[in-house]
Write a protein that holds these residues in place. Structure first.
Motif, PDB file in Angstrom:
ATOM      1  N   GLY A  16      62.214  10.685 -51.523  1.00  0.00           N
ATOM      2  CA  GLY A  16      61.032  11.529 -51.556  1.00  0.00           C
ATOM      3  C   GLY A  16      60.369  11.691 -50.208  1.00  0.00           C
ATOM      4  O   GLY A  16      60.836  11.157 -49.188  1.00  0.00           O
ATOM      5  N   SER A  17      59.263  12.432 -50.211  1.00  0.00           N
ATOM      6  CA  SER A  17      58.542  12.746 -48.978  1.00  0.00           C
ATOM      7  C   SER A  17      57.050  12.481 -49.140  1.00  0.00           C
ATOM      8  O   SER A  17      56.519  12.535 -50.258  1.00  0.00           O
ATOM      9  N   LEU A  18      56.405  12.217 -48.040  1.00  0.00           N
ATOM     10  CA  LEU A  18      54.955  12.100 -47.973  1.00  0.00           C
ATOM     11  C   LEU A  18      54.498  12.639 -46.627  1.00  0.00           C
ATOM     12  O   LEU A  18      55.254  12.587 -45.655  1.00  0.00           O
ATOM     13  N   ARG A  19      53.258  13.124 -46.580  1.00  0.00           N
ATOM     14  CA  ARG A  19      52.667  13.490 -45.303  1.00  0.00           C
ATOM     15  C   ARG A  19      51.416  12.654 -45.089  1.00  0.00           C
ATOM     16  O   ARG A  19      50.458  12.745 -45.865  1.00  0.00           O
ATOM     17  N   LEU A  20      51.439  11.859 -44.051  1.00  0.00           N
ATOM     18  CA  LEU A  20      50.288  11.045 -43.711  1.00  0.00           C
ATOM     19  C   LEU A  20      49.411  11.800 -42.714  1.00  0.00           C
ATOM     20  O   LEU A  20      49.910  12.523 -41.864  1.00  0.00           O
ATOM     21  N   SER A  21      48.112  11.612 -42.843  1.00  0.00           N
ATOM     22  CA  SER A  21      47.158  12.251 -41.941  1.00  0.00           C
ATOM     23  C   SER A  21      46.345  11.197 -41.211  1.00  0.00           C
ATOM     24  O   SER A  21      46.006  10.154 -41.778  1.00  0.00           O
ATOM     25  N   CYS A  22      46.029  11.497 -39.972  1.00  0.00           N
ATOM     26  CA  CYS A  22      45.162  10.644 -39.165  1.00  0.00           C
ATOM     27  C   CYS A  22      44.017  11.526 -38.680  1.00  0.00           C
ATOM     28  O   CYS A  22      44.196  12.328 -37.758  1.00  0.00           O
ATOM     29  N   GLY A  23      42.872  11.406 -39.324  1.00  0.00           N
ATOM     30  CA  GLY A  23      41.706  12.171 -38.928  1.00  0.00           C
ATOM     31  C   GLY A  23      40.814  11.364 -38.006  1.00  0.00           C
ATOM     32  O   GLY A  23      40.855  10.124 -38.003  1.00  0.00           O
ATOM     33  N   ALA A  24      40.017  12.079 -37.227  1.00  0.00           N
ATOM     34  CA  ALA A  24      39.173  11.384 -36.253  1.00  0.00           C
ATOM     35  C   ALA A  24      37.731  11.853 -36.350  1.00  0.00           C
ATOM     36  O   ALA A  24      37.458  13.011 -36.658  1.00  0.00           O
ATOM     37  N   SER A  25      36.824  10.938 -36.081  1.00  0.00           N
ATOM     38  CA  SER A  25      35.409  11.282 -35.961  1.00  0.00           C
ATOM     39  C   SER A  25      34.859  10.627 -34.697  1.00  0.00           C
ATOM     40  O   SER A  25      35.279   9.540 -34.319  1.00  0.00           O
ATOM     41  N   GLY A  26      33.977  11.370 -34.033  1.00  0.00           N
ATOM     42  CA  GLY A  26      33.395  10.841 -32.808  1.00  0.00           C
ATOM     43  C   GLY A  26      34.255  11.018 -31.586  1.00  0.00           C
ATOM     44  O   GLY A  26      33.886  10.573 -30.490  1.00  0.00           O
ATOM     45  N   LEU A  27      35.410  11.644 -31.742  1.00  0.00           N
ATOM     46  CA  LEU A  27      36.293  11.886 -30.603  1.00  0.00           C
ATOM     47  C   LEU A  27      37.150  13.107 -30.900  1.00  0.00           C
ATOM     48  O   LEU A  27      37.382  13.447 -32.067  1.00  0.00           O
TER      49      LEU A  27
END
Length: 124
Positions: A16-27
């Protein structure tokens, strides 16, 4: 406050597949090299992928073997890790990390800003 937040982990069957996200705040992630690492229980960090601030350079760890893709979306201030053809040995906590440098490396100690991690479980 500078903060990275991962999301997108979960349970998936082998292949299977997954998409991981890395969000940012303050930068603004456009000014940072961003990397993904993973860590299984009782083990060290494993290098997965890294991307330069411009997005022009991508670097992958040996475990990827063409299955994962790192990318960034400047408008959303987010870096993604697309996971494909997942295997049980990919089960781990996945972390994103950032550093305010132009060169994207795969050495965990190079990075000074880390997210809390997102868990990926691959099993049938």
């Amino acid at each position: 406050q500078l903060q990275l937040v991962e999301s997108g982990g979960g349970w998936v069957q082998p292949g299977g597949s997954l998409r991981l996200s890395c969000g940012a705040s303050g930068l603004s992630l456009d000014e940072y090299a961003v990397a993904w690492f993973r860590q299984a229980p009782g083990e060290d960090y494993v290098e997965v992928a890294a991307i330069s601030p411009s997005g022009l350079t991508e670097t992958y760890g040996s475990i990827v073997k063409g299955r994962f893709t790192i990318s960034r979306d400047s408008a959303k201030n987010t870096v993604y890790l697309q996971l494909r053809n997942l295997k049980p040995e990919d089960t781990a906590d996945y972390y994103c990390a950032a550093k305010a440098e132009a060169v994207a490396t795969l050495t965990p100690s190079d990075y000074d800003l880390w997210g809390q991690g997102t868990q990926v479980t691959v099993s049938s």
